[in-house]
Design a protein around this motif. Structure first.
Motif, PDB file in Angstrom:
ATOM      1  N   LEU A 100      27.593  24.658-109.937  1.00  0.00           N
ATOM      2  CA  LEU A 100      26.331  25.153-110.182  1.00  0.00           C
ATOM      3  C   LEU A 100      26.443  26.147-111.299  1.00  0.00           C
ATOM      4  N   TYR A 101      27.335  27.083-111.324  1.00  0.00           N
ATOM      5  CA  TYR A 101      27.510  27.814-112.561  1.00  0.00           C
ATOM      6  C   TYR A 101      27.728  27.165-113.521  1.00  0.00           C
ATOM      7  N   GLU A 102      28.525  26.265-113.827  1.00  0.00           N
ATOM      8  CA  GLU A 102      28.772  25.328-114.718  1.00  0.00           C
ATOM      9  C   GLU A 102      27.615  24.791-115.467  1.00  0.00           C
ATOM     10  N   GLU A 103      26.859  24.344-114.386  1.00  0.00           N
ATOM     11  CA  GLU A 103      25.606  23.495-114.594  1.00  0.00           C
ATOM     12  C   GLU A 103      24.634  24.570-115.077  1.00  0.00           C
ATOM     13  N   PHE A 104      24.504  25.750-114.790  1.00  0.00           N
ATOM     14  CA  PHE A 104      23.532  26.735-114.941  1.00  0.00           C
ATOM     15  C   PHE A 104      23.826  26.970-116.559  1.00  0.00           C
ATOM     16  N   LYS A 105      24.967  27.414-116.703  1.00  0.00           N
ATOM     17  CA  LYS A 105      25.327  27.752-118.335  1.00  0.00           C
ATOM     18  C   LYS A 105      24.973  26.472-119.258  1.00  0.00           C
ATOM     19  N   GLN A 106      24.890  25.328-118.962  1.00  0.00           N
ATOM     20  CA  GLN A 106      24.406  24.439-119.672  1.00  0.00           C
ATOM     21  C   GLN A 106      22.953  24.187-119.914  1.00  0.00           C
ATOM     22  N   THR A 107      22.253  24.421-118.961  1.00  0.00           N
ATOM     23  CA  THR A 107      20.773  24.597-118.712  1.00  0.00           C
ATOM     24  C   THR A 107      20.102  25.662-119.149  1.00  0.00           C
ATOM     25  N   LEU A 108      20.724  26.968-119.439  1.00  0.00           N
ATOM     26  CA  LEU A 108      19.981  28.348-119.531  1.00  0.00           C
ATOM     27  C   LEU A 108      19.867  28.250-120.994  1.00  0.00           C
ATOM     28  N   VAL A 109      18.625  27.861-121.546  1.00  0.00           N
ATOM     29  CA  VAL A 109      18.444  27.984-122.919  1.00  0.00           C
ATOM     30  C   VAL A 109      17.194  29.081-123.177  1.00  0.00           C
ATOM     31  N   PRO A 110      16.856  29.236-124.271  1.00  0.00           N
ATOM     32  CA  PRO A 110      15.699  30.055-124.478  1.00  0.00           C
ATOM     33  C   PRO A 110      14.286  29.175-124.222  1.00  0.00           C
TER      34      PRO A 110
END
Length: 106
Positions: free
Chosen positions: A30-40
């Motif tokens: 989930l954290y890896e997925e979050f890193k990819q989806t956290l954008v401005p």
């Protein structure tokens, strides 16, 4: 539960939603997925879709907040159920996680 039972979904309006079982087995992916989806433009992480969780979920939420701060994104965590709120209070991190609507404060 396996990591595949949890995911992050783009819910629109700048919201990412955690769904499924968030526990020791799923937080790393989930954290890896979050890193990819956290954008401005992302400004909320909604926890209403969490079916089950353990204390690992608190660690995940703290890591998400920290990454957002590093990327200078003001990320509010919303929709924490009673179980997550109880854990946040137990670990005395409630003020780091709970968004105060209308104030922009935690």
């Amino acid at each position: 539960m396996m990591a595949g039972s949890a995911k992050i979904v783009r819910a629109g309006n700048g919201t990412l939603q955690l769904q499924g079982t968030v526990n020791f087995h799923s937080v790393a992916s989930l954290y890896e997925e979050f890193k990819q989806t956290l954008v401005p433009g992302v400004n909320h992480l909604d926890c209403q879709g969490i079916r089950e969780s353990d204390s690992s979920a608190i660690s995940l939420l703290l890591a998400c907040r920290r990454l957002a701060l590093e990327r200078e994104i003001n990320l509010g965590i919303v929709g924490m159920g009673d179980q997550l709120l109880s854990l946040a209070r137990l670990y005395e991190v409630e003020e780091l996680l709970i968004w105060q609507p209308g104030t922009g404060d935690w």
